[in-house]
Design a protein around this motif. Sequence first.
Motif, PDB file in Angstrom:
ATOM      1  N   THR A  95       0.867  -1.222   0.151  1.00  0.00           N
ATOM      2  CA  THR A  95      -0.051  -0.291  -0.477  1.00  0.00           C
ATOM      3  C   THR A  95       0.513   1.279  -0.197  1.00  0.00           C
ATOM      4  O   THR A  95       1.701   1.507   1.083  1.00  0.00           O
ATOM      5  CB  THR A  95      -0.767  -0.080   1.418  1.00  0.00           C
ATOM      6  N   ILE A  96       0.191   1.448  -1.230  1.00  0.00           N
ATOM      7  CA  ILE A  96       1.420   3.698  -1.074  1.00  0.00           C
ATOM      8  C   ILE A  96       1.003   4.556  -0.781  1.00  0.00           C
ATOM      9  O   ILE A  96      -0.223   4.726  -1.419  1.00  0.00           O
ATOM     10  CB  ILE A  96       2.120   3.696  -2.584  1.00  0.00           C
ATOM     11  N   ARG A 100       2.942  10.653  -0.142  1.00  0.00           N
ATOM     12  CA  ARG A 100       4.661   9.765  -0.233  1.00  0.00           C
ATOM     13  C   ARG A 100       5.282   9.839  -1.684  1.00  0.00           C
ATOM     14  O   ARG A 100       6.143   9.285  -1.840  1.00  0.00           O
ATOM     15  CB  ARG A 100       4.254   7.931   0.196  1.00  0.00           C
ATOM     16  N   VAL A 101       4.148   9.548  -2.405  1.00  0.00           N
ATOM     17  CA  VAL A 101       4.308   9.693  -3.902  1.00  0.00           C
ATOM     18  C   VAL A 101       5.493  10.405  -4.312  1.00  0.00           C
ATOM     19  O   VAL A 101       5.388  11.820  -4.208  1.00  0.00           O
ATOM     20  CB  VAL A 101       3.345   9.026  -4.476  1.00  0.00           C
ATOM     21  N   GLN A 102       6.956  10.739  -4.840  1.00  0.00           N
ATOM     22  CA  GLN A 102       7.981  11.808  -4.996  1.00  0.00           C
ATOM     23  C   GLN A 102       7.876  11.603  -7.231  1.00  0.00           C
ATOM     24  O   GLN A 102       8.200  12.116  -7.430  1.00  0.00           O
ATOM     25  CB  GLN A 102       9.094  11.421  -4.453  1.00  0.00           C
ATOM     26  N   ASN A 103       7.752  10.373  -7.673  1.00  0.00           N
ATOM     27  CA  ASN A 103       8.435  10.011  -8.678  1.00  0.00           C
ATOM     28  C   ASN A 103       7.060   9.216  -9.272  1.00  0.00           C
ATOM     29  O   ASN A 103       7.081   7.792  -8.612  1.00  0.00           O
ATOM     30  CB  ASN A 103       9.797   9.843  -9.137  1.00  0.00           C
ATOM     31  N   VAL A 104       6.936   8.786 -11.030  1.00  0.00           N
ATOM     32  CA  VAL A 104       6.702   7.850 -11.537  1.00  0.00           C
ATOM     33  C   VAL A 104       7.255   7.673 -13.220  1.00  0.00           C
ATOM     34  O   VAL A 104       7.767   9.379 -13.675  1.00  0.00           O
ATOM     35  CB  VAL A 104       5.705   8.325 -11.524  1.00  0.00           C
ATOM     36  N   THR A 124       9.278   6.002  -3.900  1.00  0.00           N
ATOM     37  CA  THR A 124       8.612   7.037  -2.992  1.00  0.00           C
ATOM     38  C   THR A 124      10.258   7.712  -2.248  1.00  0.00           C
ATOM     39  O   THR A 124      11.265   7.368  -2.519  1.00  0.00           O
ATOM     40  CB  THR A 124       8.458   6.656  -1.615  1.00  0.00           C
ATOM     41  N   ALA A 125      10.022   8.389  -1.041  1.00  0.00           N
ATOM     42  CA  ALA A 125      11.775   8.818  -0.264  1.00  0.00           C
ATOM     43  C   ALA A 125      12.409   7.937  -0.171  1.00  0.00           C
ATOM     44  O   ALA A 125      13.487   7.027  -0.174  1.00  0.00           O
ATOM     45  CB  ALA A 125      10.931   9.379   0.881  1.00  0.00           C
ATOM     46  N   ALA A 126      11.708   6.203   0.264  1.00  0.00           N
ATOM     47  CA  ALA A 126      12.157   5.084   0.769  1.00  0.00           C
ATOM     48  C   ALA A 126      12.139   3.653   0.028  1.00  0.00           C
ATOM     49  O   ALA A 126      13.253   2.691  -0.061  1.00  0.00           O
ATOM     50  CB  ALA A 126      11.353   4.823   1.890  1.00  0.00           C
ATOM     51  N   ASN A 127      10.736   4.064  -1.341  1.00  0.00           N
ATOM     52  CA  ASN A 127      11.074   2.390  -2.324  1.00  0.00           C
ATOM     53  C   ASN A 127      11.020   2.494  -2.945  1.00  0.00           C
ATOM     54  O   ASN A 127      10.431   4.196  -3.299  1.00  0.00           O
ATOM     55  CB  ASN A 127       9.902   1.286  -1.183  1.00  0.00           C
ATOM     56  N   SER A 128      10.411   1.677  -3.894  1.00  0.00           N
ATOM     57  CA  SER A 128      10.560   1.497  -6.053  1.00  0.00           C
ATOM     58  C   SER A 128       9.689   0.748  -5.468  1.00  0.00           C
ATOM     59  O   SER A 128      10.024  -0.428  -5.780  1.00  0.00           O
ATOM     60  CB  SER A 128      10.999   2.266  -6.335  1.00  0.00           C
TER      61      SER A 128
END
Length: 158
Positions: A95-96, A100-104, A124-128
């Motif tokens: 679940t995102i 928190r989404v920074q880039n797609v 996101t900052a922590a994961n993709s």
Amino acid sequence: MENSQPLPQLITRVWLQARGLVLIFAIAFLAVLLVLVHVYLTNFIWLAFLLGGLAIIGALVDLALIPYHYRFWRYLITDDFVFIQSGYFFRTQQTIPMNRVQNVDLNQGPLLRLAHLKELEIVTAANSFTIDAVTEVEANQLRNQLIATARKARDENA
């Protein structure tokens, strides 16, 4: 997940092609390994057969599990979250939060390009997180939707 989207059916063909290539390389590697072991290490030829056989069996099992992999791969995009579900033996539900989404990012290797599919990567900052395949048209729409929704969610939380 109710109302979730499956991946396009074409992805099974792409997975089949990719895993088929892995199987071909495993067989070629085994052939070279057997020749080298036979010439230089005759006493260890059984080990080469064992390792090569295990690699080929693993690749064949992976090929056989493609329908199950497809069946359990789903995603859902809402105004607040992106949900991604995958896995047939070990299920993973991610679940995102939109804020928190920074880039797609959209990725497309040669096999995906031939099938007119793209991979959607949500950063996101922590994961993709990755949605393995969507159609090219849908990929651009989803990217724009995710960016706009994420921007709106961040502005509301600021």
